[in-house]
Design a protein around this motif. Sequence first.
Motif, PDB file in Angstrom:
ATOM      1  N   UNK A  29     -50.737 -50.047 -79.023  1.00 31.09           N
ATOM      2  CA  UNK A  29     -49.517 -50.801 -78.761  1.00 31.09           C
ATOM      3  C   UNK A  29     -49.362 -51.926 -79.774  1.00 31.09           C
ATOM      4  N   UNK A  30     -50.450 -52.620 -80.071  1.00 33.58           N
ATOM      5  CA  UNK A  30     -50.414 -53.705 -81.053  1.00 33.58           C
ATOM      6  C   UNK A  30     -50.043 -53.167 -82.433  1.00 33.58           C
ATOM      7  N   UNK A  31     -50.613 -52.029 -82.817  1.00 34.81           N
ATOM      8  CA  UNK A  31     -50.291 -51.408 -84.111  1.00 34.81           C
ATOM      9  C   UNK A  31     -48.818 -51.045 -84.168  1.00 34.81           C
ATOM     10  N   UNK A  32     -48.290 -50.453 -83.093  1.00 37.27           N
ATOM     11  CA  UNK A  32     -46.870 -50.085 -83.055  1.00 37.27           C
ATOM     12  C   UNK A  32     -45.987 -51.322 -83.217  1.00 37.27           C
ATOM     13  N   UNK A  33     -46.357 -52.416 -82.559  1.00 36.83           N
ATOM     14  CA  UNK A  33     -45.578 -53.645 -82.665  1.00 36.83           C
ATOM     15  C   UNK A  33     -45.604 -54.188 -84.095  1.00 36.83           C
ATOM     16  N   UNK A  34     -46.771 -54.179 -84.728  1.00 39.45           N
ATOM     17  CA  UNK A  34     -46.894 -54.686 -86.098  1.00 39.45           C
ATOM     18  C   UNK A  34     -46.109 -53.814 -87.072  1.00 39.45           C
ATOM     19  N   UNK A  35     -46.121 -52.492 -86.848  1.00 41.30           N
ATOM     20  CA  UNK A  35     -45.338 -51.588 -87.695  1.00 41.30           C
ATOM     21  C   UNK A  35     -43.855 -51.912 -87.596  1.00 41.30           C
ATOM     22  N   UNK A  36     -43.352 -52.127 -86.362  1.00 41.40           N
ATOM     23  CA  UNK A  36     -41.935 -52.421 -86.156  1.00 41.40           C
ATOM     24  C   UNK A  36     -41.540 -53.751 -86.788  1.00 41.40           C
TER      25      UNK A  36
ATOM     26  N   UNK B 166     -61.738 -47.260 -93.610  1.00 43.31           N
ATOM     27  CA  UNK B 166     -60.473 -46.804 -93.058  1.00 43.31           C
ATOM     28  C   UNK B 166     -60.595 -46.803 -91.546  1.00 43.31           C
ATOM     29  N   UNK B 167     -59.480 -46.582 -90.880  1.00 45.43           N
ATOM     30  CA  UNK B 167     -59.448 -46.675 -89.428  1.00 45.43           C
ATOM     31  C   UNK B 167     -58.857 -45.398 -88.843  1.00 45.43           C
ATOM     32  N   UNK B 168     -59.127 -45.121 -87.558  1.00 47.19           N
ATOM     33  CA  UNK B 168     -58.654 -43.879 -86.942  1.00 47.19           C
ATOM     34  C   UNK B 168     -57.135 -43.756 -86.927  1.00 47.19           C
ATOM     35  N   UNK B 169     -56.692 -42.515 -86.815  1.00 41.29           N
ATOM     36  CA  UNK B 169     -55.280 -42.220 -86.648  1.00 41.29           C
ATOM     37  C   UNK B 169     -54.790 -42.971 -85.404  1.00 41.29           C
ATOM     38  N   UNK B 170     -53.557 -43.492 -85.396  1.00 42.88           N
ATOM     39  CA  UNK B 170     -53.082 -44.310 -84.274  1.00 42.88           C
ATOM     40  C   UNK B 170     -53.280 -43.677 -82.894  1.00 42.88           C
ATOM     41  N   UNK B 171     -53.078 -42.366 -82.768  1.00 46.49           N
ATOM     42  CA  UNK B 171     -53.232 -41.720 -81.463  1.00 46.49           C
ATOM     43  C   UNK B 171     -54.683 -41.702 -80.988  1.00 46.49           C
ATOM     44  N   UNK B 172     -55.628 -41.987 -81.874  1.00 47.72           N
ATOM     45  CA  UNK B 172     -57.038 -42.039 -81.495  1.00 47.72           C
ATOM     46  C   UNK B 172     -57.492 -43.440 -81.107  1.00 47.72           C
ATOM     47  N   UNK B 173     -56.633 -44.429 -81.280  1.00 49.30           N
ATOM     48  CA  UNK B 173     -56.966 -45.808 -80.933  1.00 49.30           C
ATOM     49  C   UNK B 173     -56.848 -46.017 -79.427  1.00 49.30           C
TER      50      UNK B 173
ATOM     51  N   UNK C  72     -47.405 -52.839 -95.230  1.00 53.38           N
ATOM     52  CA  UNK C  72     -46.604 -52.489 -96.407  1.00 53.38           C
ATOM     53  C   UNK C  72     -45.721 -51.279 -96.132  1.00 53.38           C
ATOM     54  N   UNK C  73     -46.265 -50.208 -95.647  1.00 54.72           N
ATOM     55  CA  UNK C  73     -45.492 -49.008 -95.346  1.00 54.72           C
ATOM     56  C   UNK C  73     -45.605 -48.736 -93.863  1.00 54.72           C
ATOM     57  N   UNK C  74     -46.663 -48.087 -93.456  1.00 56.59           N
ATOM     58  CA  UNK C  74     -46.959 -47.941 -92.040  1.00 56.59           C
ATOM     59  C   UNK C  74     -48.472 -47.866 -91.897  1.00 56.59           C
ATOM     60  N   UNK C  75     -48.925 -47.792 -90.674  1.00 51.39           N
ATOM     61  CA  UNK C  75     -50.361 -47.831 -90.385  1.00 51.39           C
ATOM     62  C   UNK C  75     -51.129 -46.770 -91.163  1.00 51.39           C
ATOM     63  N   UNK C  76     -50.679 -45.519 -91.119  1.00 47.33           N
ATOM     64  CA  UNK C  76     -51.400 -44.420 -91.779  1.00 47.33           C
ATOM     65  C   UNK C  76     -51.510 -44.665 -93.275  1.00 47.33           C
TER      66      UNK C  76
END
Length: 137
Positions: free
Chosen positions: A27-34, A14-21, A39-43
Amino acid sequence: MPRPCRLHPERVVEYPYPQELPAGLRTLVDEKDEEGEYDDDYVDTFMAPGWKVGGYADWSLTDLRPTPCPRCAGPTTLALVIASSERGTGRWQPTRTDGDPDDDPYEPTGVVVGRHGALRVFVCLSCPDVPFLLDQQ
């Protein structure tokens, strides 16, 4: 008291919570989520729900909160999560293993933490004699 159940440990990545990245990766994770890349979201995709030893803390309810060591003020490490449920989405789906129709794969232990949340235990690896920190989400 926990309900008797079988333990089927498995090692997962698993990977860290987005705010810990780091900022650029977040920013890349936020873009991919949008873009709907996950499938759902990063978490839901990259963080394992349920009971676990180690891994990363899910800060969805409160946003990232510091958990400094009470002695050295250094960082602490997530040691254990005691969760009310094994429920996840996407890739994290528990399964029945014994065929018992009364077995609930989402709540096998019957343990409920707070308002159906999780109790997390953090430890300082530099100060092993310091009591652990508890956080409830």
